[in-house]
Design a protein around this motif. Structure first.
Motif, PDB file in Angstrom:
ATOM      1  N   LEU A 245      -2.066  42.594  62.430  1.00  0.00           N
ATOM      2  CA  LEU A 245      -1.726  41.176  62.366  1.00  0.00           C
ATOM      3  C   LEU A 245      -2.617  40.332  63.272  1.00  0.00           C
ATOM      4  O   LEU A 245      -3.112  39.275  62.867  1.00  0.00           O
ATOM      5  CB  LEU A 245      -0.254  41.004  62.759  1.00  0.00           C
ATOM      6  N   SER A 246      -2.851  40.794  64.499  1.00  0.00           N
ATOM      7  CA  SER A 246      -3.633  39.957  65.403  1.00  0.00           C
ATOM      8  C   SER A 246      -5.110  39.955  65.020  1.00  0.00           C
ATOM      9  O   SER A 246      -5.801  38.956  65.206  1.00  0.00           O
ATOM     10  CB  SER A 246      -3.425  40.370  66.859  1.00  0.00           C
ATOM     11  N   PHE A 248      -6.130  40.074  61.897  1.00  0.00           N
ATOM     12  CA  PHE A 248      -6.111  39.133  60.777  1.00  0.00           C
ATOM     13  C   PHE A 248      -6.120  37.697  61.296  1.00  0.00           C
ATOM     14  O   PHE A 248      -6.918  36.862  60.855  1.00  0.00           O
ATOM     15  CB  PHE A 248      -4.850  39.413  59.939  1.00  0.00           C
ATOM     16  N   ALA A 249      -5.269  37.420  62.283  1.00  0.00           N
ATOM     17  CA  ALA A 249      -5.165  36.062  62.830  1.00  0.00           C
ATOM     18  C   ALA A 249      -6.472  35.623  63.481  1.00  0.00           C
ATOM     19  O   ALA A 249      -6.840  34.454  63.417  1.00  0.00           O
ATOM     20  CB  ALA A 249      -4.028  35.988  63.846  1.00  0.00           C
ATOM     21  N   LEU A 250      -7.171  36.559  64.093  1.00  0.00           N
ATOM     22  CA  LEU A 250      -8.413  36.202  64.779  1.00  0.00           C
ATOM     23  C   LEU A 250      -9.595  36.085  63.819  1.00  0.00           C
ATOM     24  O   LEU A 250     -10.413  35.181  63.947  1.00  0.00           O
ATOM     25  CB  LEU A 250      -8.746  37.249  65.847  1.00  0.00           C
ATOM     26  N   GLY A 253      -8.516  33.079  60.378  1.00  0.00           N
ATOM     27  CA  GLY A 253      -7.471  32.160  60.806  1.00  0.00           C
ATOM     28  C   GLY A 253      -6.834  31.357  59.698  1.00  0.00           C
ATOM     29  O   GLY A 253      -5.612  31.305  59.583  1.00  0.00           O
ATOM     30  N   TYR A 254      -7.653  30.735  58.852  1.00  0.00           N
ATOM     31  CA  TYR A 254      -7.103  29.856  57.816  1.00  0.00           C
ATOM     32  C   TYR A 254      -6.309  30.640  56.791  1.00  0.00           C
ATOM     33  O   TYR A 254      -5.228  30.226  56.355  1.00  0.00           O
ATOM     34  CB  TYR A 254      -8.218  29.052  57.145  1.00  0.00           C
ATOM     35  N   TYR A 256      -4.837  33.441  57.314  1.00  0.00           N
ATOM     36  CA  TYR A 256      -3.616  33.839  58.021  1.00  0.00           C
ATOM     37  C   TYR A 256      -2.603  32.699  57.979  1.00  0.00           C
ATOM     38  O   TYR A 256      -1.415  32.917  57.743  1.00  0.00           O
ATOM     39  CB  TYR A 256      -3.981  34.200  59.466  1.00  0.00           C
ATOM     40  N   GLY A 257      -3.103  31.463  58.175  1.00  0.00           N
ATOM     41  CA  GLY A 257      -2.232  30.284  58.110  1.00  0.00           C
ATOM     42  C   GLY A 257      -1.591  30.143  56.741  1.00  0.00           C
ATOM     43  O   GLY A 257      -0.390  29.875  56.623  1.00  0.00           O
ATOM     44  N   VAL A 258      -2.394  30.356  55.690  1.00  0.00           N
ATOM     45  CA  VAL A 258      -1.858  30.272  54.329  1.00  0.00           C
ATOM     46  C   VAL A 258      -0.783  31.344  54.135  1.00  0.00           C
ATOM     47  O   VAL A 258       0.283  31.081  53.583  1.00  0.00           O
ATOM     48  CB  VAL A 258      -2.997  30.427  53.290  1.00  0.00           C
ATOM     49  N   ALA A 259      -1.066  32.545  54.630  1.00  0.00           N
ATOM     50  CA  ALA A 259      -0.089  33.629  54.529  1.00  0.00           C
ATOM     51  C   ALA A 259       1.205  33.253  55.248  1.00  0.00           C
ATOM     52  O   ALA A 259       2.306  33.514  54.756  1.00  0.00           O
ATOM     53  CB  ALA A 259      -0.669  34.919  55.113  1.00  0.00           C
ATOM     54  N   ALA A 260       1.069  32.621  56.425  1.00  0.00           N
ATOM     55  CA  ALA A 260       2.251  32.208  57.193  1.00  0.00           C
ATOM     56  C   ALA A 260       3.068  31.187  56.399  1.00  0.00           C
ATOM     57  O   ALA A 260       4.297  31.234  56.382  1.00  0.00           O
ATOM     58  CB  ALA A 260       1.831  31.641  58.542  1.00  0.00           C
ATOM     59  N   VAL A 261       2.381  30.262  55.734  1.00  0.00           N
ATOM     60  CA  VAL A 261       3.072  29.249  54.928  1.00  0.00           C
ATOM     61  C   VAL A 261       3.814  29.922  53.768  1.00  0.00           C
ATOM     62  O   VAL A 261       4.981  29.629  53.510  1.00  0.00           O
ATOM     63  CB  VAL A 261       2.071  28.191  54.401  1.00  0.00           C
TER      64      VAL A 261
ATOM     65  N   ILE B   7       1.002  37.818  68.687  1.00  0.00           N
ATOM     66  CA  ILE B   7       0.143  36.693  69.054  1.00  0.00           C
ATOM     67  C   ILE B   7       0.585  36.087  70.384  1.00  0.00           C
ATOM     68  O   ILE B   7      -0.225  35.768  71.243  1.00  0.00           O
ATOM     69  CB  ILE B   7       0.135  35.603  67.952  1.00  0.00           C
ATOM     70  N   ASN B  59       5.594  26.381  61.687  1.00  0.00           N
ATOM     71  CA  ASN B  59       5.687  27.386  60.628  1.00  0.00           C
ATOM     72  C   ASN B  59       7.142  27.610  60.211  1.00  0.00           C
ATOM     73  O   ASN B  59       7.463  27.667  59.023  1.00  0.00           O
ATOM     74  CB  ASN B  59       5.063  28.694  61.131  1.00  0.00           C
ATOM     75  N   ILE B  62       8.830  24.982  57.908  1.00  0.00           N
ATOM     76  CA  ILE B  62       8.566  25.059  56.463  1.00  0.00           C
ATOM     77  C   ILE B  62       9.718  25.767  55.759  1.00  0.00           C
ATOM     78  O   ILE B  62      10.216  25.297  54.739  1.00  0.00           O
ATOM     79  CB  ILE B  62       7.260  25.838  56.172  1.00  0.00           C
ATOM     80  N   THR B 231       0.457  24.121  60.123  1.00  0.00           N
ATOM     81  CA  THR B 231       0.410  25.569  60.295  1.00  0.00           C
ATOM     82  C   THR B 231      -0.983  26.116  60.007  1.00  0.00           C
ATOM     83  O   THR B 231      -1.555  26.866  60.804  1.00  0.00           O
ATOM     84  CB  THR B 231       1.428  26.245  59.352  1.00  0.00           C
ATOM     85  N   ILE B 232      -1.545  25.709  58.871  1.00  0.00           N
ATOM     86  CA  ILE B 232      -2.855  26.240  58.483  1.00  0.00           C
ATOM     87  C   ILE B 232      -3.921  25.771  59.473  1.00  0.00           C
ATOM     88  O   ILE B 232      -4.785  26.540  59.892  1.00  0.00           O
ATOM     89  CB  ILE B 232      -3.187  25.815  57.032  1.00  0.00           C
ATOM     90  N   ALA B 235      -3.511  27.685  62.732  1.00  0.00           N
ATOM     91  CA  ALA B 235      -3.936  29.078  62.570  1.00  0.00           C
ATOM     92  C   ALA B 235      -5.456  29.156  62.559  1.00  0.00           C
ATOM     93  O   ALA B 235      -6.053  30.054  63.138  1.00  0.00           O
ATOM     94  CB  ALA B 235      -3.362  29.654  61.281  1.00  0.00           C
ATOM     95  N   GLY B 236      -6.085  28.180  61.890  1.00  0.00           N
ATOM     96  CA  GLY B 236      -7.537  28.211  61.765  1.00  0.00           C
ATOM     97  C   GLY B 236      -8.252  27.839  63.041  1.00  0.00           C
ATOM     98  O   GLY B 236      -9.302  28.393  63.352  1.00  0.00           O
ATOM     99  N   MET B 239      -5.469  29.680  66.534  1.00  0.00           N
ATOM    100  CA  MET B 239      -4.917  31.040  66.381  1.00  0.00           C
ATOM    101  C   MET B 239      -3.628  31.194  67.171  1.00  0.00           C
ATOM    102  O   MET B 239      -3.461  32.132  67.961  1.00  0.00           O
ATOM    103  CB  MET B 239      -5.932  32.084  66.849  1.00  0.00           C
ATOM    104  N   MET B 243       3.325  35.139  63.459  1.00  0.00           N
ATOM    105  CA  MET B 243       4.092  35.316  62.231  1.00  0.00           C
ATOM    106  C   MET B 243       5.387  36.087  62.470  1.00  0.00           C
ATOM    107  O   MET B 243       6.394  35.826  61.815  1.00  0.00           O
ATOM    108  CB  MET B 243       3.245  36.035  61.195  1.00  0.00           C
TER     109      MET B 243
END
Lengths: 278, 307
Positions: A245-246, A248-250, A253-254, A256-261, B7, B59, B62, B231-232, B235-236, B239, B243
């Motif tokens: 997970l970390s 992936f986040a690093l 990032g974007y 990962y953000g989409v996945a979080a949403v 994280i 997050n 949502i 969120t996006i 994250a981008g 970081m 999750m």
């Protein structure tokens, strides 16, 4: 990991026990000699970690690190008088930090002063055979940067002079805050001699142990003077799911953000289905 | 039961986090607010690093907003057109807000500005709602209808050009105040790390005069997208979305929201607004109080933001 550690510890004990036995062979003759021993600075001093890697998984709540060490060719008279002292530390990765101070401004508490330290260890654990102050004079400890109070926070080869007291105030605050959260800790009397030449130090590492390269250092003092030093490297890494997970986040990032949403939407929708009451 | 957060990089009690999510979810289901203004301070109080708390709060919002919006969608209580115009303003506002956020963080005054903004907005909005709901309750006690909608009464907002018709809200107003409101809330949302529902709802009721029955659904609809964008973006760039933490909060939040929505239906509109006003004022007062009491530890350690 636990089993691996135990195995490692057992092997270390076995190996060191053998070398200890060998070292003890000439020992019975030594004290019998009427003349004071002339053996100078021939002690050998070595440490070994039970593991060179600490994995952080989802169940990680801090851990204890056991460091074994061997002390050979000792002057048995000094050893008997317990004039040998050992200090073992684990220094976390060094990172820049900013310490800010809140001051009252017309009744409002806000951040006013700040000082940056370019290389503060993110964690620090120390174990010593006796309280540090009894082991060596303060000036020696300060020169070695040994102990939380002497910890070097700045690596600045050609830096200019910083206002001494000001620097101390922020540096002290940094040490105090980290001490209160357990990131910096030191304890004395936590090194025990398993045999006359084998010792065992236990360091307690907090749940928020920083990942990265840590350095374990051991110092041998004889009658207040440092005579031997040894160090080993230890890596703290995230393992399993946490690591996936970390990373992936690093790395992405974007994405990962989409996945979080998406996770949030699915969870919200799922909750709706389960609790459909209207 | 403890769990290490990948994280946030610390170990937390799973049940405390789920419980936090459930409590906030209950309130958010009841009042139709995302609950960001409650969850972020709670997480910080539980030692989660503020940057992670703000981003992860967005997050989790949502999930609760989506769940709530579905319920309002079933009841046809969402004005999609109004929501979309608000959203357009909101996205522009949040990009400005993100820039302000990082600038404040660099100079070390983020905490202060966030606290002051919270106090001003929570205090102002809470105070207004408190007064209004008490007046409304008095009126209903005297035999009149509790909620008075005065379609004939116009304020200056209705004199602006670029008018647009919003059927579901039975409104015919200029898009300028709608976009402006969206922008302002988007900006505040990014700086404060919240969805903005607690400002959006009263502003829609009192400034735009949107009927109460579509306000909550429309606000939730808008918040889903603002929170998703935040969120996006977080994250981008930073970081800072955890999750695992977000999922625990969501699970608690979704469950809590269902019961909250049920409880909300048992109360009248003015009673709901009175309770929300008290809650908002309470959080605002607490944060305001903290600005003035001497801190136990005046020093704080931050890691510089990589730019």
């Amino acid at each position: 990991m636990k089993r691996g550690f135990l195995l490692g510890a057992a092997t270390a004990l076995a190996v060191l026990a053998v070398s200890g036995a060998l070292a003890q062979v000439p020992a019975p003759n030594a004290p019998a000699a009427p003349v004071a021993p002339v053996v100078n600075n021939t002690e050998t001093f070595e440490i070994g970690l039970s593991t060179d890697r600490i994995g952080i998984d989802s169940a990680f709540t801090g851990t204890r690190l056991v460091i074994f060490g061997a002390l050979d060719n000792v002057d048995s008279r000094i050893l008997r008088e317990q004039r040998y002292d050992i200090v073992v530390v684990l220094v976390g990765p060094r990172r820049p930090v900013v310490v800010r101070e809140k001051e009252s401004f017309f009744g409002l508490w806000l951040n006013r002063g700040s000082e940056a330290f370019n290389a503060a260890p993110m964690s620090y654990a120390l174990a010593s055979s006796r309280p540090l102050g009894d082991i060596a004079p303060g000036i020696v400890l300060e020169r070695l940067g040994l102990g939380i109070d002497n910890l070097r926070l700045q690596i600045d080869p050609d830096g200019e002079e910083v206002d001494r007291t000001n620097r101390d105030r922020y540096a002290e605050a940094l040490r105090r805050v980290n001490r209160s959260t357990g990131l910096y800790n030191q304890s004395s009397g936590t090194i025990e001699f398993v045999s006359s030449t084998l010792f065992r130090a236990e360091l307690s590492l907090p749940a928020d142990l920083p990942t990265g390269q840590h350095t374990a250092r051991a110092f041998l003092f004889r009658q207040g003077a440092l005579i031997r030093e040894d160090s080993e490297t230890l890596f703290v890494v995230k393992t399993g799911f946490e690591s996936v997970l970390s990373t992936f986040a690093l790395r992405q990032g974007y994405l990962y953000g989409v996945a979080a949403v998406l996770l949030a939407i699915v969870t919200g929708w799922f909750g709706r289905i389960i609790f459909k009451r209207d | 039961m403890n769990l290490y957060l990948p994280i946030a990089e610390l170990s937390v009690n799973v049940f405390v986090i789920i419980g936090m999510g459930a409590a906030v979810g209950f309130l958010s289901g009841m009042f139709g607010v995302g609950g960001g203004f409650l969850i972020t301070p709670l997480l910080i109080f539980y030692n989660i690093p503020p940057a992670v708390a703000v981003a992860t709060g967005a997050n989790q919002v949502i999930a609760s907003s989506f769940s709530g919006a579905l319920a309002y969608y079933k009841r046809r209580a969402i004005d999609f057109r109004l929501g979309s115009v608000l959203l357009a303003g909101g996205l522009a506002g949040s990009s400005v807000g993100v820039w302000v956020f990082s600038a404040l963080r660099r100079i070390g005054q983020l905490d202060l500005v966030v606290s002051i903004t919270y106090v001003v907005f929570l205090g102002g909005v809470g105070g207004l709602m408190l007064v209004e709901s008490i007046q409304s309750m008095r009126r209903s006690k005297n035999g009149g209808p509790g909620d008075v909608r005065r379609p004939g009464k116009h304020n200056w907002i209705h004199g602006l050009p670029l008018k647009m018709r919003f059927h579901a809200s039975k409104l015919y107003i200029s898009v300028i105040p709608v976009l402006g409101l969206g922008f302002l809330i988007g900006m505040l949302a990014a700086v404060m790390g919240v969805g903005g529902g607690f400002i959006m709802i009263p502003a829609m009721i009192y400034l735009l005069r949107v009927p109460t029955n579509v306000v909550i659904g429309t606000s939730l609809f808008q918040i889903i997208f603002t929170a998703a964008a935040t969120t996006i973006l977080q994250a981008g760039t930073n970081m800072t979305i955890d999750m695992v933490l977000a999922f625990l909060l969501m699970v608690g939040g979704v469950v809590g929201a269902q019961f909250g929505a049920q409880a909300g239906r048992k109360l009248r509109g003015d009673q709901l607004r009175l309770l929300l006003a008290l809650l908002v004022l309470g959080v605002g007062a607490r944060l305001g109080f903290e600005l003035f009491i001497p801190p136990d530890e005046p020093f704080s350690i931050t890691r510089p933001v990589a730019l």
